[in-house]
Design a protein around this motif. Structure first.
Motif, PDB file in Angstrom:
ATOM      1  N   CYS A  94     -22.376  41.006  40.511  1.00 56.36           N
ATOM      2  CA  CYS A  94     -22.593  40.320  41.788  1.00 56.36           C
ATOM      3  C   CYS A  94     -21.291  39.721  42.285  1.00 56.36           C
ATOM      4  CB  CYS A  94     -23.672  39.240  41.621  1.00 56.36           C
ATOM      5  SG  CYS A  94     -24.018  38.292  43.114  1.00 56.36           S
ATOM      6  N   TRP A  95     -20.585  39.029  41.410  1.00 61.94           N
ATOM      7  CA  TRP A  95     -19.340  38.366  41.794  1.00 61.94           C
ATOM      8  C   TRP A  95     -18.312  39.385  42.285  1.00 61.94           C
ATOM      9  CZ3 TRP A  95     -17.439  33.867  38.202  1.00 61.94           C
ATOM     10  CH2 TRP A  95     -16.695  32.963  38.943  1.00 61.94           C
ATOM     11  N   ILE A  96     -18.219  40.507  41.607  1.00 66.21           N
ATOM     12  CA  ILE A  96     -17.294  41.569  42.030  1.00 66.21           C
ATOM     13  C   ILE A  96     -17.689  42.086  43.405  1.00 66.21           C
ATOM     14  CG2 ILE A  96     -16.551  43.939  41.547  1.00 66.21           C
ATOM     15  CD1 ILE A  96     -16.762  43.174  38.503  1.00 66.21           C
ATOM     16  N   THR A  97     -18.966  42.373  43.597  1.00 67.35           N
ATOM     17  CA  THR A  97     -19.449  42.911  44.871  1.00 67.35           C
ATOM     18  C   THR A  97     -19.238  41.925  46.004  1.00 67.35           C
ATOM     19  OG1 THR A  97     -21.094  44.258  43.732  1.00 67.35           O
ATOM     20  CG2 THR A  97     -21.477  43.839  46.069  1.00 67.35           C
ATOM     21  N   VAL A  98     -19.597  40.665  45.779  1.00 62.76           N
ATOM     22  CA  VAL A  98     -19.439  39.641  46.820  1.00 62.76           C
ATOM     23  C   VAL A  98     -17.964  39.508  47.199  1.00 62.76           C
ATOM     24  CG1 VAL A  98     -19.605  37.157  47.252  1.00 62.76           C
ATOM     25  CG2 VAL A  98     -21.559  38.389  46.296  1.00 62.76           C
ATOM     26  N   THR A  99     -17.099  39.422  46.214  1.00 67.16           N
ATOM     27  CA  THR A  99     -15.670  39.273  46.496  1.00 67.16           C
ATOM     28  C   THR A  99     -15.122  40.480  47.245  1.00 67.16           C
ATOM     29  OG1 THR A  99     -15.368  37.875  44.555  1.00 67.16           O
ATOM     30  CG2 THR A  99     -13.394  38.956  45.443  1.00 67.16           C
ATOM     31  N   ASN A 100     -15.469  41.667  46.782  1.00 68.63           N
ATOM     32  CA  ASN A 100     -14.900  42.873  47.376  1.00 68.63           C
ATOM     33  C   ASN A 100     -15.479  43.212  48.741  1.00 68.63           C
ATOM     34  OD1 ASN A 100     -13.139  43.127  45.260  1.00 68.63           O
ATOM     35  ND2 ASN A 100     -14.394  44.598  44.151  1.00 68.63           N
ATOM     36  N   THR A 101     -16.532  42.518  49.149  1.00 68.58           N
ATOM     37  CA  THR A 101     -17.061  42.686  50.514  1.00 68.58           C
ATOM     38  C   THR A 101     -16.684  41.505  51.396  1.00 68.58           C
ATOM     39  OG1 THR A 101     -19.220  41.783  49.837  1.00 68.58           O
ATOM     40  CG2 THR A 101     -18.970  44.183  49.816  1.00 68.58           C
ATOM     41  N   GLY A 102     -15.709  40.696  50.948  1.00 67.26           N
ATOM     42  CA  GLY A 102     -15.168  39.639  51.779  1.00 67.26           C
ATOM     43  C   GLY A 102     -15.745  38.258  51.562  1.00 67.26           C
ATOM     44  N   GLY A 103     -16.606  38.082  50.567  1.00 68.29           N
ATOM     45  CA  GLY A 103     -17.197  36.774  50.308  1.00 68.29           C
ATOM     46  C   GLY A 103     -16.189  35.792  49.736  1.00 68.29           C
ATOM     47  N   ALA A 104     -16.332  34.531  50.130  1.00 68.21           N
ATOM     48  CA  ALA A 104     -15.459  33.460  49.661  1.00 68.21           C
ATOM     49  C   ALA A 104     -16.096  32.818  48.439  1.00 68.21           C
ATOM     50  CB  ALA A 104     -15.251  32.431  50.759  1.00 68.21           C
ATOM     51  N   ALA A 105     -15.978  33.480  47.286  1.00 66.91           N
ATOM     52  CA  ALA A 105     -16.685  33.042  46.074  1.00 66.91           C
ATOM     53  C   ALA A 105     -15.747  32.764  44.909  1.00 66.91           C
ATOM     54  CB  ALA A 105     -17.720  34.084  45.678  1.00 66.91           C
ATOM     55  N   GLY A 106     -14.495  32.449  45.189  1.00 66.39           N
ATOM     56  CA  GLY A 106     -13.610  32.043  44.117  1.00 66.39           C
ATOM     57  C   GLY A 106     -12.464  32.992  43.798  1.00 66.39           C
ATOM     58  N   PHE A 107     -12.517  34.191  44.323  1.00 58.23           N
ATOM     59  CA  PHE A 107     -11.428  35.149  44.141  1.00 58.23           C
ATOM     60  C   PHE A 107     -10.922  35.522  45.531  1.00 58.23           C
ATOM     61  CE2 PHE A 107     -13.797  35.694  40.209  1.00 58.23           C
ATOM     62  CZ  PHE A 107     -12.781  35.731  39.269  1.00 58.23           C
ATOM     63  N   PRO A 108      -9.836  34.896  45.987  1.00 55.61           N
ATOM     64  CA  PRO A 108      -9.414  35.084  47.374  1.00 55.61           C
ATOM     65  C   PRO A 108      -8.669  36.386  47.663  1.00 55.61           C
ATOM     66  CG  PRO A 108      -7.957  33.559  46.274  1.00 55.61           C
ATOM     67  CD  PRO A 108      -9.058  33.879  45.302  1.00 55.61           C
ATOM     68  N   PHE A 109      -8.333  37.162  46.636  1.00 54.61           N
ATOM     69  CA  PHE A 109      -7.505  38.331  46.875  1.00 54.61           C
ATOM     70  C   PHE A 109      -8.177  39.603  46.360  1.00 54.61           C
ATOM     71  CE2 PHE A 109      -4.626  34.676  46.333  1.00 54.61           C
ATOM     72  CZ  PHE A 109      -4.144  34.610  47.628  1.00 54.61           C
ATOM     73  N   PRO A 110      -9.138  40.136  47.119  1.00 51.91           N
ATOM     74  CA  PRO A 110      -9.770  41.382  46.710  1.00 51.91           C
ATOM     75  C   PRO A 110      -8.785  42.534  46.857  1.00 51.91           C
ATOM     76  CG  PRO A 110     -10.651  40.648  48.821  1.00 51.91           C
ATOM     77  CD  PRO A 110      -9.681  39.609  48.357  1.00 51.91           C
ATOM     78  N   PRO A 111      -9.020  43.611  46.168  1.00 50.23           N
ATOM     79  CA  PRO A 111     -10.200  43.859  45.344  1.00 50.23           C
ATOM     80  C   PRO A 111     -10.049  43.240  43.955  1.00 50.23           C
ATOM     81  CG  PRO A 111      -8.827  45.812  45.351  1.00 50.23           C
ATOM     82  CD  PRO A 111      -8.165  44.808  46.273  1.00 50.23           C
ATOM     83  N   VAL A 112     -11.187  42.908  43.381  1.00 51.07           N
ATOM     84  CA  VAL A 112     -11.236  42.448  42.001  1.00 51.07           C
ATOM     85  C   VAL A 112     -12.103  43.414  41.215  1.00 51.07           C
ATOM     86  CG1 VAL A 112     -10.859  40.016  42.557  1.00 51.07           C
ATOM     87  CG2 VAL A 112     -13.197  40.889  42.373  1.00 51.07           C
ATOM     88  N   GLY A 113     -11.912  43.392  39.921  1.00 49.80           N
ATOM     89  CA  GLY A 113     -12.691  44.238  39.040  1.00 49.80           C
ATOM     90  C   GLY A 113     -13.173  43.452  37.843  1.00 49.80           C
ATOM     91  N   GLU A 114     -13.732  44.165  36.929  1.00 52.86           N
ATOM     92  CA  GLU A 114     -14.300  43.552  35.732  1.00 52.86           C
ATOM     93  C   GLU A 114     -13.268  42.739  34.951  1.00 52.86           C
ATOM     94  OE1 GLU A 114     -16.944  45.259  32.151  1.00 52.86           O
ATOM     95  OE2 GLU A 114     -17.156  46.234  34.092  1.00 52.86           O
ATOM     96  N   ASP A 115     -12.039  43.250  34.850  1.00 49.53           N
ATOM     97  CA  ASP A 115     -11.001  42.536  34.098  1.00 49.53           C
ATOM     98  C   ASP A 115     -10.650  41.192  34.731  1.00 49.53           C
ATOM     99  OD1 ASP A 115     -10.890  44.599  32.280  1.00 49.53           O
ATOM    100  OD2 ASP A 115      -9.088  45.508  33.146  1.00 49.53           O
ATOM    101  N   ASP A 116     -10.811  41.066  36.042  1.00 48.34           N
ATOM    102  CA  ASP A 116     -10.533  39.810  36.730  1.00 48.34           C
ATOM    103  C   ASP A 116     -11.686  38.824  36.568  1.00 48.34           C
ATOM    104  OD1 ASP A 116      -8.083  40.804  38.063  1.00 48.34           O
ATOM    105  OD2 ASP A 116      -9.495  42.063  39.185  1.00 48.34           O
ATOM    106  N   VAL A 117     -12.894  39.304  36.773  1.00 47.18           N
ATOM    107  CA  VAL A 117     -14.056  38.431  36.883  1.00 47.18           C
ATOM    108  C   VAL A 117     -14.640  38.050  35.523  1.00 47.18           C
ATOM    109  CG1 VAL A 117     -16.401  38.267  37.818  1.00 47.18           C
ATOM    110  CG2 VAL A 117     -14.569  39.300  39.184  1.00 47.18           C
ATOM    111  N   THR A 118     -14.664  38.956  34.571  1.00 45.78           N
ATOM    112  CA  THR A 118     -15.329  38.692  33.292  1.00 45.78           C
ATOM    113  C   THR A 118     -14.820  37.441  32.583  1.00 45.78           C
ATOM    114  OG1 THR A 118     -15.928  41.006  33.022  1.00 45.78           O
ATOM    115  CG2 THR A 118     -15.870  39.655  31.017  1.00 45.78           C
TER     116      THR A 118
END
Length: 181
Positions: A29-53
């Motif tokens: 969810c966090w990856i999807t929200v971030t990579n679709t432009g959501g402001a959820a704590g990762f300001p520089f998409p794209p992010v992946g599993e290695d970033d979010v986990t």
């Protein structure tokens, strides 16, 4: 509330209660929200599993019935959104709570899930943790002030130009409060 499905809200207060499949759903969810432009704590998409986990694992490891709660929303059995509530451990500010990482999967947006999470979090903060106020910081320019404002939050200040997303995209950090609970 969602238009076409029942919404289940589940509170988790202990890291041992986060099943591996829920952990996986939260990270996805966090990856999807971030990579679709959501402001959820990762300001520089794209992010992946290695970033979010690692960030998700740290957040989940801090769950505690007295200090940190995870609230999960499910619609039709699927993770639709989630949010975290933290209480400061210091007595001086122990009557405050902080809201972090509110997010709704893009496929579930516009169905009242974010609002339902905030309403339930407010009840948990007041009735279970005895908190008197909630605070959060939101990224300006995303319409988040309006969303939270409709739920009773008020803006109490801004850190002007605090967030630089790109050389030509600098935003305020909007400070908001919900009080009384």
């Amino acid at each position: 509330m969602p238009h076409d499905s029942a919404l289940d809200l589940v509170q988790i207060t202990d890291p041992r209660d986060v099943a591996p499949e829920l952990r996986r759903e939260l990270i996805d969810c966090w990856i999807t929200v971030t990579n679709t432009g959501g402001a959820a704590g990762f300001p520089f998409p794209p992010v992946g599993e290695d970033d979010v986990t690692p960030v998700a694992d740290r957040l989940l490891s801090r769950l505690d019935p007295h200090r940190s709660r995870l609230l999960v929303a499910r619609a039709d059995g699927l993770l639709a959104g989630w949010v975290v509530l933290d209480r400061d451990p210091y007595r001086l500010v122990g009557h405050w709570g902080a809201v972090h990482h509110l997010q709704t999967r893009p496929a579930f947006r516009g169905r009242g899930i974010g609002s339902a999470l905030v309403h339930e979090l407010r009840k948990i903060a007041r009735d279970e943790l005895g908190l008197e106020q909630l605070r959060l910081a939101a990224r300006g320019g995303e319409g988040l002030e309006d969303f939270y404002g409709r739920l009773g939050w008020r803006e109490i200040g801004r850190w002007p130009a605090a967030l630089r997303l790109a050389p030509d995209d600098t935003r305020d950090e909007v400070l908001m409060i919900l009080a009384p609970l």
